[in-house]
Design a protein around this motif. Structure first.
Motif, short mmCIF file in Angstrom:
data_model
loop_
_atom_site.label_atom_id
_atom_site.label_comp_id
_atom_site.label_asym_id
_atom_site.label_seq_id
_atom_site.Cartn_x
_atom_site.Cartn_y
_atom_site.Cartn_z
N PHE A 78 29.70 6.87 -2.23
CA PHE A 78 29.23 6.15 -1.06
C PHE A 78 29.80 4.73 -1.03
O PHE A 78 30.19 4.16 -2.05
CB PHE A 78 27.69 6.11 -1.02
N VAL A 79 29.82 4.16 0.16
CA VAL A 79 30.23 2.78 0.39
C VAL A 79 29.32 2.20 1.46
O VAL A 79 28.89 2.91 2.37
CB VAL A 79 31.71 2.70 0.82
N SER A 80 28.97 0.92 1.33
CA SER A 80 28.08 0.32 2.32
C SER A 80 28.43 -1.14 2.52
O SER A 80 28.97 -1.81 1.63
CB SER A 80 26.62 0.46 1.90
N ILE A 81 28.10 -1.62 3.71
CA ILE A 81 28.15 -3.04 4.05
C ILE A 81 26.71 -3.51 4.14
O ILE A 81 25.89 -2.91 4.85
CB ILE A 81 28.89 -3.27 5.37
N ASP A 82 26.38 -4.57 3.42
CA ASP A 82 24.99 -5.01 3.31
C ASP A 82 24.85 -6.46 3.78
O ASP A 82 25.78 -7.27 3.65
CB ASP A 82 24.52 -4.93 1.85
N GLY A 83 23.69 -6.78 4.29
CA GLY A 83 23.37 -8.15 4.66
C GLY A 83 21.93 -8.44 4.33
O GLY A 83 21.07 -7.55 4.43
N ARG A 84 21.64 -9.67 3.91
CA ARG A 84 20.27 -10.01 3.53
C ARG A 84 19.96 -11.45 3.94
O ARG A 84 20.72 -12.37 3.63
CB ARG A 84 20.05 -9.84 2.03
N PHE A 85 18.83 -11.60 4.62
CA PHE A 85 18.27 -12.91 4.96
C PHE A 85 16.99 -13.11 4.19
O PHE A 85 16.18 -12.18 4.04
CB PHE A 85 18.00 -13.00 6.47
N GLU A 86 16.77 -14.32 3.67
CA GLU A 86 15.53 -14.65 2.96
C GLU A 86 15.07 -16.04 3.35
O GLU A 86 15.88 -16.94 3.60
CB GLU A 86 15.73 -14.60 1.44
N MET A 87 13.76 -16.21 3.35
CA MET A 87 13.14 -17.52 3.52
C MET A 87 11.94 -17.58 2.59
O MET A 87 11.07 -16.71 2.63
CB MET A 87 12.69 -17.73 4.97
N ALA A 88 11.91 -18.60 1.70
CA ALA A 88 10.85 -18.72 0.70
C ALA A 88 9.79 -19.71 1.16
O ALA A 88 10.09 -20.74 1.77
CB ALA A 88 11.44 -19.17 -0.63
N PHE A 89 8.51 -19.37 0.84
CA PHE A 89 7.37 -20.20 1.21
C PHE A 89 6.44 -20.36 0.01
O PHE A 89 6.46 -19.56 -0.93
CB PHE A 89 6.56 -19.55 2.35
N GLU A 90 5.61 -21.37 0.07
CA GLU A 90 4.54 -21.51 -0.91
C GLU A 90 3.52 -20.39 -0.72
O GLU A 90 3.32 -19.90 0.40
CB GLU A 90 3.82 -22.86 -0.74
N ARG A 91 2.84 -19.99 -1.81
CA ARG A 91 1.72 -19.06 -1.70
C ARG A 91 0.53 -19.76 -1.07
O ARG A 91 0.31 -20.96 -1.28
CB ARG A 91 1.33 -18.53 -3.07
N LEU A 92 -0.28 -19.04 -0.32
CA LEU A 92 -1.47 -19.62 0.29
C LEU A 92 -2.47 -20.11 -0.77
O LEU A 92 -3.25 -21.02 -0.53
CB LEU A 92 -2.14 -18.61 1.21
N SER A 93 -2.42 -19.50 -1.94
CA SER A 93 -3.39 -19.84 -2.99
C SER A 93 -3.07 -21.14 -3.71
O SER A 93 -3.84 -21.58 -4.56
CB SER A 93 -3.46 -18.71 -4.02
N TRP A 94 -1.94 -21.79 -3.38
CA TRP A 94 -1.57 -23.00 -4.12
C TRP A 94 -2.50 -24.16 -3.80
O TRP A 94 -2.69 -25.06 -4.63
CB TRP A 94 -0.13 -23.41 -3.82
N MET A 95 -3.12 -24.19 -2.62
CA MET A 95 -4.02 -25.28 -2.27
C MET A 95 -5.44 -24.90 -2.65
O MET A 95 -6.12 -24.17 -1.93
CB MET A 95 -3.94 -25.60 -0.79
N THR A 96 -5.88 -25.36 -3.81
CA THR A 96 -7.21 -25.02 -4.31
C THR A 96 -8.27 -26.05 -3.92
O THR A 96 -9.43 -25.86 -4.22
CB THR A 96 -7.18 -24.88 -5.83
N GLY A 97 -7.88 -27.13 -3.28
CA GLY A 97 -8.82 -28.17 -2.88
C GLY A 97 -8.07 -29.39 -2.42
O GLY A 97 -6.85 -29.51 -2.60
N PRO A 98 -8.77 -30.36 -1.82
CA PRO A 98 -8.08 -31.55 -1.29
C PRO A 98 -7.42 -32.39 -2.37
O PRO A 98 -6.52 -33.17 -2.07
CB PRO A 98 -9.22 -32.32 -0.60
N ASP A 99 -7.85 -32.24 -3.63
CA ASP A 99 -7.26 -33.02 -4.72
C ASP A 99 -6.26 -32.22 -5.54
O ASP A 99 -5.76 -32.71 -6.55
CB ASP A 99 -8.37 -33.54 -5.65
N ASN A 100 -5.98 -30.99 -5.14
CA ASN A 100 -5.06 -30.16 -5.89
C ASN A 100 -4.19 -29.37 -4.92
O ASN A 100 -4.53 -28.26 -4.52
CB ASN A 100 -5.83 -29.21 -6.81
N VAL A 101 -3.10 -29.99 -4.50
CA VAL A 101 -2.24 -29.38 -3.48
C VAL A 101 -0.82 -29.18 -3.99
O VAL A 101 0.10 -28.98 -3.21
CB VAL A 101 -2.23 -30.25 -2.20
#
Length: 385
Positions: A128-151
């Motif tokens: 087999f042979v293939s042409i491939d393409g990939r897009f990515e965008m990285a984000f913070e996890r929602l769980s990273w903000m545990t409170g107003p003093d820990n962001v």
């Protein structure tokens, strides 16, 4: 600009498909244990097989387009600035390392089989042979903000400053450079050998594959964020140890022993995280020039309920992995010989080969550069048509 290019390419590939009403379609919905405890779908795979005639009588010819998109959950393993492996000095990296990635990947591939075995849906040899393409965008996890003093998260510290500033290139995690988005195109070549008598709940024989993926910086439409040559080699050896047939091409109970061996070799200086995948339960094997993995699995199947493609199974597995040679994505020139190991159980229930529900629990008894064992569990489902 990268987002615009990705969007235009997807339109170019998808628009003609909307006008085609024939051919073979594959549709699969998957979950990630890290999102909603494995209950909510996180990614979708769609494949359309163009209706082409077999070029060789008795052997399969396949021309298809595949689109895979959704969310992945990753753990930062190397210092993005230096490329140092974080697990070697964990006290230096005392901050969250988990993050979320949105991805879209397409593959346009052609496969040709050779030599009909007579006992398998697959030919003995398939190229087999293939042409491939990939897009990515990285984000913070929602769980990273545990409170107003820990962001503080993976990319931003508690003071709102970038944790890994870079205007051009992060060597340890090239896909997180600049705005943490990429668009990459690659070319893949491969050859598969299939001499496996496989009836789902019984397996006897051998499968093997050799696969190359090329991503030079000069590839058409790529943004230059990847530069690597990947060689992926795998062998599966299977043996049915016991089977109790029910006389209707089904089994009441069977026991199958499988051994999966893989070798991954990489050269290049910009190797994205999705290329570093392996088959080890728990943490990934370190990003080295050579990676060897082995999974020994003993699976208990049965009974097949009313049809051959509805059944429960319980698998006991033992995973080993070795990272050998130069550490990639770094200029340090460091060479390592590091092993990892884990064992666990996977329980699965398949309904008409369409829906698959699973639960896994495993112990990493030899984590990367650490001696502390830990246990993880996962559950989820996939639905494919």
């Amino acid at each position: 600009m990268k987002k615009s290019v990705a969007f235009v390419l997807l339109l170019v590939f998808l628009f003609p498909l909307s006008a085609i009403g024939f051919g073979y379609h594959v549709f699969e919905i998957r979950t990630e244990p890290e999102f909603g405890k494995g209950i909510f779908p996180t990614s979708v795979k769609y494949q359309f097989n163009f209706p082409v005639p077999d070029l060789i009588d008795g052997s399969k010819t396949e021309f298809a387009f595949r689109l895979d998109n959704g969310l992945e959950y990753r753990t930062l393993a190397q210092d993005p600035v230096t490329g140092d492996i974080m697990a070697k000095n964990p006290s230096m990296y005392d901050f969250p390392k988990e993050y979320t990635v949105h991805f879209d990947e397409f593959n346009l591939f052609f496969a040709q089989g050779f030599i009909d075995t007579g006992f398998s849906d697959n030919d003995l040899l398939t190229a087999f042979v293939s042409i491939d393409g990939r897009f990515e965008m990285a984000f913070e996890r929602l769980s990273w903000m545990t409170g107003p003093d820990n962001v503080g998260g993976v990319f931003w510290d508690e003071n709102g400053a970038l944790r890994f500033p870079s205007d051009e290139f992060l060597i340890g995690a090239p896909e997180l450079s600049d705005d943490r988005s990429v668009f990459q195109t690659t070319i893949s070549l491969g050859l598969k050998i299939d001499f496996m008598h496989d009836t789902t709940t019984t397996r006897d024989g051998i499968r093997a594959g050799i696969y190359w993926r090329f991503a030079p910086e000069w590839m058409l439409l790529t943004d230059g964020s990847a530069s690597f040559v990947l060689s992926w080699n795998e062998i599966q050896i299977s043996r049915t140890l016991y089977v109790a047939p029910n006389g209707e091409n089904r089994t009441w109970f069977s026991i199958v022993l499988d051994d999966y061996i893989t070798y991954r070799g990489i050269i290049g200086d910009k190797i994205p995280m999705y290329i570093q995948r392996d088959n080890i339960w728990g943490p990934n094997v370190p990003n080295a020039a050579n990676v060897i993995t082995n999974r020994l699995a003993l699976t208990f199947y049965g009974p097949q309920i009313n049809s051959r493609d509805t059944y429960p199974s319980v698998m006991f597995f033992w995973d080993l992995g070795w990272a050998l040679g130069k550490v990639m994505n770094t200029h340090s020139g460091e060479k390592i010989y590091e092993s990892v190991g884990s064992y666990g159980i996977r329980c699965e229930f398949v309904v008409f080969s369409i829906a698959e529900f699973y639960y896994e629990i495993g112990c990493s008894y030899d984590p990367v550069f650490a001696e502390d064992m830990y246990v993880e569990q996962r559950f989820g489902f996939s639905v494919g048509i």
